[in-house]
Design a protein around this motif. Structure first.
Motif, PDB file in Angstrom:
ATOM      1  N   LEU A 274       0.832  -1.199   0.000  1.00  0.00           N
ATOM      2  CA  LEU A 274       0.000   0.000   0.000  1.00  0.00           C
ATOM      3  C   LEU A 274       0.868   1.252   0.000  1.00  0.00           C
ATOM      4  O   LEU A 274       0.630   2.193  -0.772  1.00  0.00           O
ATOM      5  CB  LEU A 274      -0.915  -0.001   1.223  1.00  0.00           C
ATOM      6  CG  LEU A 274      -1.790   1.248   1.400  1.00  0.00           C
ATOM      7  CD1 LEU A 274      -2.730   1.432   0.208  1.00  0.00           C
ATOM      8  CD2 LEU A 274      -2.574   1.176   2.707  1.00  0.00           C
TER       9      LEU A 274
ATOM     10  N   TYR B 239       2.466   1.897  -3.367  1.00  0.00           N
ATOM     11  CA  TYR B 239       1.514   2.446  -4.337  1.00  0.00           C
ATOM     12  C   TYR B 239       1.224   3.919  -4.054  1.00  0.00           C
ATOM     13  O   TYR B 239       1.253   4.756  -4.976  1.00  0.00           O
ATOM     14  CB  TYR B 239       0.209   1.650  -4.323  1.00  0.00           C
ATOM     15  CG  TYR B 239      -0.877   2.299  -5.130  1.00  0.00           C
ATOM     16  CD1 TYR B 239      -0.799   2.343  -6.524  1.00  0.00           C
ATOM     17  CD2 TYR B 239      -1.961   2.923  -4.503  1.00  0.00           C
ATOM     18  CE1 TYR B 239      -1.785   2.972  -7.271  1.00  0.00           C
ATOM     19  CE2 TYR B 239      -2.950   3.548  -5.254  1.00  0.00           C
ATOM     20  CZ  TYR B 239      -2.850   3.580  -6.632  1.00  0.00           C
ATOM     21  OH  TYR B 239      -3.815   4.211  -7.374  1.00  0.00           O
ATOM     22  N   LEU B 240       0.951   4.258  -2.797  1.00  0.00           N
ATOM     23  CA  LEU B 240       0.648   5.647  -2.458  1.00  0.00           C
ATOM     24  C   LEU B 240       1.822   6.562  -2.770  1.00  0.00           C
ATOM     25  O   LEU B 240       1.635   7.695  -3.228  1.00  0.00           O
ATOM     26  CB  LEU B 240       0.259   5.756  -0.979  1.00  0.00           C
ATOM     27  CG  LEU B 240      -1.039   5.051  -0.569  1.00  0.00           C
ATOM     28  CD1 LEU B 240      -1.263   5.165   0.929  1.00  0.00           C
ATOM     29  CD2 LEU B 240      -2.241   5.615  -1.338  1.00  0.00           C
TER      30      LEU B 240
ATOM     31  N   GLU C 135      -9.149   4.508  -5.726  1.00  0.00           N
ATOM     32  CA  GLU C 135      -9.943   3.580  -4.910  1.00  0.00           C
ATOM     33  C   GLU C 135      -9.926   2.168  -5.495  1.00  0.00           C
ATOM     34  O   GLU C 135      -9.781   1.187  -4.759  1.00  0.00           O
ATOM     35  CB  GLU C 135     -11.379   4.076  -4.800  1.00  0.00           C
ATOM     36  CG  GLU C 135     -12.256   3.155  -3.956  1.00  0.00           C
ATOM     37  CD  GLU C 135     -13.671   3.665  -3.791  1.00  0.00           C
ATOM     38  OE1 GLU C 135     -14.553   2.852  -3.462  1.00  0.00           O
ATOM     39  OE2 GLU C 135     -13.907   4.872  -4.018  1.00  0.00           O
TER      40      GLU C 135
ATOM     41  N   VAL D 283      -6.537   0.593  -4.833  1.00  0.00           N
ATOM     42  CA  VAL D 283      -6.382   0.226  -3.429  1.00  0.00           C
ATOM     43  C   VAL D 283      -7.202  -1.022  -3.116  1.00  0.00           C
ATOM     44  O   VAL D 283      -6.760  -1.902  -2.367  1.00  0.00           O
ATOM     45  CB  VAL D 283      -6.776   1.405  -2.509  1.00  0.00           C
ATOM     46  CG1 VAL D 283      -6.815   0.958  -1.047  1.00  0.00           C
ATOM     47  CG2 VAL D 283      -5.801   2.566  -2.681  1.00  0.00           C
TER      48      VAL D 283
END
Length: 411
Positions: free
Chosen positions: A323, A326-327, A360, A363
């Motif tokens: 996560l 990716y962010l 979204e 994720v």
């Protein structure tokens, strides 16, 4: 500190001597340790002091008998992870802190008399009062304080431009806000270094700050209870401030495949309120190789508290690395992840323009076993608390303020 940074033997000699002194002081003069360590002689057998234990004891139990609390400088934690903790400091701690700062500045070619701009959301000082007094007495730095809440922003930015700061210093989110204002008002700033502190520095924030200020961005890791713990050199390695703090990386109850260990600190220079084997709740991975910068100070990769904060709807830890990776790849100023309860995640993206629907979906592909995922786009100032600080990660055990979670739709 220049000598100890380049001689491992001399560094360990200094650290060992200071550890002996602080243990002797704690056993003799500090009520909490006098009782707790009475029958223990080996340092590694000393029980860990947790934040919960610290919060449950009166502050005076951790203060040495021979010091008058009224003559010490007080500082307090932000209270994000629970009750506020008050720490008392003496001159030995702040002198060592100044020496450590000067070592960092020496790495970028700065010395006494450097120009520092402190970026805040208030006219109140963020720099500790003892630092300001030391600056005044020694001329260590010339200070410009910019209040991001001022109604005369253009005039303030123009004054900052003519001050020509060599160091930009402030919470990461405040520095990001300054960067957006500099672009909006077409103000030119060319510092030699940017020093964010107090918040997790995301790779998005590092990229933005480095681009807008055309300067290296050197992060630091520290706690109010101990001061500076680790700081980045020009190679972006986090070097431990070993003359001031002894850092142990302790194996957690549930071992990590990546080698994460809990950060346990012993302060070596605060003789008013020493901390022995203080379990910070943060995690780090120790580097196996030395840094090319030449310093012999140990290096670590700081992980923070994310290892224990985020869980799916079956109470299993989330794959945080995927996560975060990716962010960090998104074209945003920075991001914030909040989990009010297991299985629910709210991600705030500080950005002028980002496709939240696409984020979204990405994720959801990463975090499969979740009840609810919400992605929001917000100005950086809306993600800050009332004191101007932006927590990048907040778990269900943290104190999540109403202004941060009013949009979560879980109530």
């Amino acid at each position: 500190m220049r000598k100890t940074a380049y001689s491992r033997e001399f560094l360990e000699e200094i650290q060992s001597e200071r550890l002996k002194q602080i243990i002797t002081l704690a056993k003799k003069d500090v009520p909490f340790y006098r009782k707790r360590l009475a029958n223990l002689s080996r340092f590694e057998h000393f029980p860990l002091v947790t934040r919960d234990l610290l919060r449950g004891e009166p502050t005076e139990h951790f203060v040495a008998d021979h010091f008058d609390p009224k003559r010490c400088v007080k500082s307090s934690t932000s209270g994000t992870s629970g009750k506020v903790i008050t720490v008392l400091n003496d001159s030995s701690r702040f002198v060592s802190s100044i020496a450590s700062l000067m070592r960092r500045l020496d790495r970028v070619g700065l010395s006494f008399g450097f120009r520092l701009a402190e970026i805040a959301r208030t006219d109140a000082a963020v720099l500790p009062s003892w630092d300001e007094k030391f600056n005044f007495l020694t001329g260590m730095s010339r200070l410009f304080r910019l209040n991001l809440s001022t109604s005369e922003m253009e005039e303030s930015l123009t004054s900052l431009h003519y001050f020509d700061p060599e160091v930009l210093w402030g919470y990461t989110s405040n520095l990001i806000r300054l960067g957006t204002l500099v672009e909006e008002y077409h103000i030119s700033l060319r510092p030699k270094v940017v020093y964010p502190f107090g918040e997790k520095l995301t790779e998005n924030a590092r990229r933005f700050l480095g681009r807008v200020f055309s300067a290296p961005v050197h992060d630091a890791y520290g706690l109010m209870e101990a001061g500076l713990v680790a700081w980045q050199c020009e190679n972006l390695s986090y070097h431990l401030d070993e003359e001031r703090v002894l850092v142990e990386l302790v194996q957690p109850d549930q071992p990590s495949q990546r080698g994460e260990r809990q950060v346990v600190l012993t302060t070596l220079t605060n003789k008013v309120m020493p901390f022995l084997r203080y379990a910070t709740g943060d995690y780090a991975i120790e580097s196996k190789s030395s840094c090319d910068c030449g310093m012999k100070l140990r290096t670590v990769k700081v992980q923070g508290r994310t290892r224990e904060l985020f869980f799916d709807q079956d109470d299993k830890p989330l794959e945080w690395d995927r996560l975060e990776h990716y962010l960090n790849s998104l074209d945003v100023y920075t991001w914030q992840v909040i989990q009010p309860e297991n299985g629910h995640v709210h991600i705030n993206l500080a950005s002028d323009d980002v496709n939240t629907a696409q984020v979204e979906q990405e994720v959801r592909n990463l975090l499969i076993n979740m009840k609810k995922i919400i992605i929001s786009r917000s100005p950086i100032e809306e993600l800050q608390t009332v004191v101007g600080k932006m927590p990048v990660v907040l778990g269900k055990g943290d104190q999540i303020s109403d202004d941060l979670c009013s949009c979560l739709q879980y109530r």
